[in-house]
Design a protein around this motif. Sequence first.
Motif, PDB file in Angstrom:
ATOM      1  N   ALA A  67      -3.629 -20.467  77.868  1.00  0.00           N
ATOM      2  CA  ALA A  67      -4.838 -19.935  77.223  1.00  0.00           C
ATOM      3  C   ALA A  67      -5.820 -19.405  78.266  1.00  0.00           C
ATOM      4  N   ARG A  68      -5.950 -20.101  79.389  1.00  0.00           N
ATOM      5  CA  ARG A  68      -6.852 -19.634  80.454  1.00  0.00           C
ATOM      6  C   ARG A  68      -6.358 -18.315  81.041  1.00  0.00           C
ATOM      7  N   ARG A  69      -5.051 -18.223  81.246  1.00  0.00           N
ATOM      8  CA  ARG A  69      -4.479 -16.967  81.775  1.00  0.00           C
ATOM      9  C   ARG A  69      -4.701 -15.821  80.792  1.00  0.00           C
ATOM     10  N   LEU A  70      -4.509 -16.115  79.513  1.00  0.00           N
ATOM     11  CA  LEU A  70      -4.717 -15.103  78.484  1.00  0.00           C
ATOM     12  C   LEU A  70      -6.180 -14.678  78.453  1.00  0.00           C
ATOM     13  N   GLU A  71      -7.079 -15.638  78.520  1.00  0.00           N
ATOM     14  CA  GLU A  71      -8.518 -15.320  78.525  1.00  0.00           C
ATOM     15  C   GLU A  71      -8.864 -14.451  79.725  1.00  0.00           C
ATOM     16  N   MET A  72      -8.286 -14.749  80.867  1.00  0.00           N
ATOM     17  CA  MET A  72      -8.548 -13.938  82.069  1.00  0.00           C
ATOM     18  C   MET A  72      -8.001 -12.518  81.892  1.00  0.00           C
ATOM     19  N   ALA A  73      -6.833 -12.391  81.276  1.00  0.00           N
ATOM     20  CA  ALA A  73      -6.262 -11.063  81.038  1.00  0.00           C
ATOM     21  C   ALA A  73      -7.136 -10.256  80.085  1.00  0.00           C
ATOM     22  N   LEU A  74      -7.767 -10.938  79.154  1.00  0.00           N
ATOM     23  CA  LEU A  74      -8.617 -10.248  78.183  1.00  0.00           C
ATOM     24  C   LEU A  74      -9.960  -9.827  78.772  1.00  0.00           C
ATOM     25  N   ARG A  75     -10.310 -10.319  79.949  1.00  0.00           N
ATOM     26  CA  ARG A  75     -11.586  -9.932  80.576  1.00  0.00           C
ATOM     27  C   ARG A  75     -11.639  -8.435  80.879  1.00  0.00           C
ATOM     28  N   GLU A 119     -13.414 -10.315  70.877  1.00  0.00           N
ATOM     29  CA  GLU A 119     -13.720 -11.449  69.993  1.00  0.00           C
ATOM     30  C   GLU A 119     -12.676 -12.560  70.159  1.00  0.00           C
ATOM     31  N   ILE A 120     -11.407 -12.175  70.280  1.00  0.00           N
ATOM     32  CA  ILE A 120     -10.341 -13.151  70.505  1.00  0.00           C
ATOM     33  C   ILE A 120     -10.573 -13.877  71.823  1.00  0.00           C
ATOM     34  N   ARG A 121     -10.972 -13.133  72.835  1.00  0.00           N
ATOM     35  CA  ARG A 121     -11.241 -13.745  74.147  1.00  0.00           C
ATOM     36  C   ARG A 121     -12.291 -14.850  74.015  1.00  0.00           C
ATOM     37  N   TYR A 122     -13.376 -14.547  73.340  1.00  0.00           N
ATOM     38  CA  TYR A 122     -14.442 -15.547  73.216  1.00  0.00           C
ATOM     39  C   TYR A 122     -14.040 -16.694  72.290  1.00  0.00           C
ATOM     40  N   HIS A 123     -13.204 -16.419  71.327  1.00  0.00           N
ATOM     41  CA  HIS A 123     -12.673 -17.487  70.479  1.00  0.00           C
ATOM     42  C   HIS A 123     -11.797 -18.422  71.322  1.00  0.00           C
ATOM     43  N   ILE A 124     -10.975 -17.851  72.174  1.00  0.00           N
ATOM     44  CA  ILE A 124     -10.130 -18.653  73.072  1.00  0.00           C
ATOM     45  C   ILE A 124     -11.003 -19.473  74.020  1.00  0.00           C
ATOM     46  N   ARG A 125     -12.012 -18.850  74.598  1.00  0.00           N
ATOM     47  CA  ARG A 125     -12.925 -19.574  75.505  1.00  0.00           C
ATOM     48  C   ARG A 125     -13.569 -20.759  74.794  1.00  0.00           C
ATOM     49  N   HIS A 126     -14.004 -20.519  73.568  1.00  0.00           N
ATOM     50  CA  HIS A 126     -14.647 -21.584  72.798  1.00  0.00           C
ATOM     51  C   HIS A 126     -13.668 -22.741  72.564  1.00  0.00           C
ATOM     52  N   GLN A 127     -12.449 -22.411  72.162  1.00  0.00           N
ATOM     53  CA  GLN A 127     -11.441 -23.455  71.933  1.00  0.00           C
ATOM     54  C   GLN A 127     -11.114 -24.203  73.225  1.00  0.00           C
ATOM     55  N   ASN A 156     -13.137 -24.679  75.746  1.00  0.00           N
ATOM     56  CA  ASN A 156     -14.282 -25.556  76.021  1.00  0.00           C
ATOM     57  C   ASN A 156     -14.259 -26.807  75.154  1.00  0.00           C
ATOM     58  N   LEU A 157     -13.959 -26.638  73.867  1.00  0.00           N
ATOM     59  CA  LEU A 157     -13.891 -27.795  72.974  1.00  0.00           C
ATOM     60  C   LEU A 157     -12.792 -28.765  73.404  1.00  0.00           C
ATOM     61  N   LYS A 158     -11.621 -28.228  73.732  1.00  0.00           N
ATOM     62  CA  LYS A 158     -10.502 -29.078  74.154  1.00  0.00           C
ATOM     63  C   LYS A 158     -10.808 -29.751  75.491  1.00  0.00           C
ATOM     64  N   ASN A 159     -11.494 -29.038  76.392  1.00  0.00           N
ATOM     65  CA  ASN A 159     -11.860 -29.624  77.690  1.00  0.00           C
ATOM     66  C   ASN A 159     -12.713 -30.874  77.510  1.00  0.00           C
ATOM     67  N   VAL A 160     -13.653 -30.807  76.591  1.00  0.00           N
ATOM     68  CA  VAL A 160     -14.507 -31.967  76.328  1.00  0.00           C
ATOM     69  C   VAL A 160     -13.703 -33.048  75.609  1.00  0.00           C
ATOM     70  N   GLU A 161     -12.955 -32.625  74.603  1.00  0.00           N
ATOM     71  CA  GLU A 161     -12.203 -33.563  73.768  1.00  0.00           C
ATOM     72  C   GLU A 161     -11.181 -34.385  74.556  1.00  0.00           C
ATOM     73  N   CYS A 162     -10.468 -33.762  75.486  1.00  0.00           N
ATOM     74  CA  CYS A 162      -9.393 -34.473  76.198  1.00  0.00           C
ATOM     75  C   CYS A 162      -9.836 -35.024  77.554  1.00  0.00           C
ATOM     76  N   GLY A 163     -11.081 -34.778  77.944  1.00  0.00           N
ATOM     77  CA  GLY A 163     -11.595 -35.360  79.175  1.00  0.00           C
ATOM     78  C   GLY A 163     -11.549 -34.457  80.392  1.00  0.00           C
ATOM     79  N   ILE A 164     -11.112 -33.216  80.242  1.00  0.00           N
ATOM     80  CA  ILE A 164     -11.044 -32.305  81.386  1.00  0.00           C
ATOM     81  C   ILE A 164     -12.437 -32.059  81.960  1.00  0.00           C
ATOM     82  N   SER A 165     -13.432 -31.868  81.110  1.00  0.00           N
ATOM     83  CA  SER A 165     -14.798 -31.608  81.600  1.00  0.00           C
ATOM     84  C   SER A 165     -15.305 -32.769  82.462  1.00  0.00           C
ATOM     85  N   ALA A 166     -15.061 -33.995  82.008  1.00  0.00           N
ATOM     86  CA  ALA A 166     -15.482 -35.171  82.781  1.00  0.00           C
ATOM     87  C   ALA A 166     -14.733 -35.240  84.103  1.00  0.00           C
ATOM     88  N   LEU A 167     -13.445 -34.929  84.086  1.00  0.00           N
ATOM     89  CA  LEU A 167     -12.662 -34.938  85.324  1.00  0.00           C
ATOM     90  C   LEU A 167     -13.168 -33.884  86.312  1.00  0.00           C
TER      91      LEU A 167
END
Length: 173
Positions: A8-16, A58-66, A68-79
């Motif tokens: 998803a991160r690679r896809l988001e970067m490609a969409l930039r 719009e898809i890019r920002y939807h992916i970014r949002h998802q 971010n949510l998963k990062n918080v949910e699974c602990g990536i942001s804290a790590l």
Amino acid sequence: MNISLRRARRLEMALRGVSVSGQVASIRTYDTGIARKDLDSAIDALQGNIEDAVELNEIRYHIRHQINLKNVECGISALLNNKDLLHDEKRILESIVAPDDTEVQLRYLRQIPGDTVQMVVVRKEHYDYVVGQLRDITQKLNEISDTLYQLNNDVSIELDEEDIELLRSKGLL
């Protein structure tokens, strides 16, 4: 369709880099009717390109949002926050200079002119403590990197079917 956070991160970067293509078209000039047909086709294609570019953004920002949510949910942001903390601690500890021998410094003290002198006050016990802390920090950073790698591969986000179709049509999936 589910895709890993890493993908998803690679896809988001490609969409930039999405932009509107087809703003200039080659028009055949040997016949007015053919030129009109070429121009009309280019105009129609441009409208589709504009709509696709906006939708891809719009898809890019939807992916970014998802993400971010998963990062918080699974602990990536804290790590990641903990990783930054450890890097700062490492930087601070690496600024400690090597220890110096007090007796040697005091022996030559009278030979130095002036009323005051700068002396290294770091001792072996300070330095040993710093070396131990740096070793612990390096181990913790390695553990965090391993965990981040695992989470980025194991945790996924879901893309809508319409988004998947557009991304595939543009060669992004």
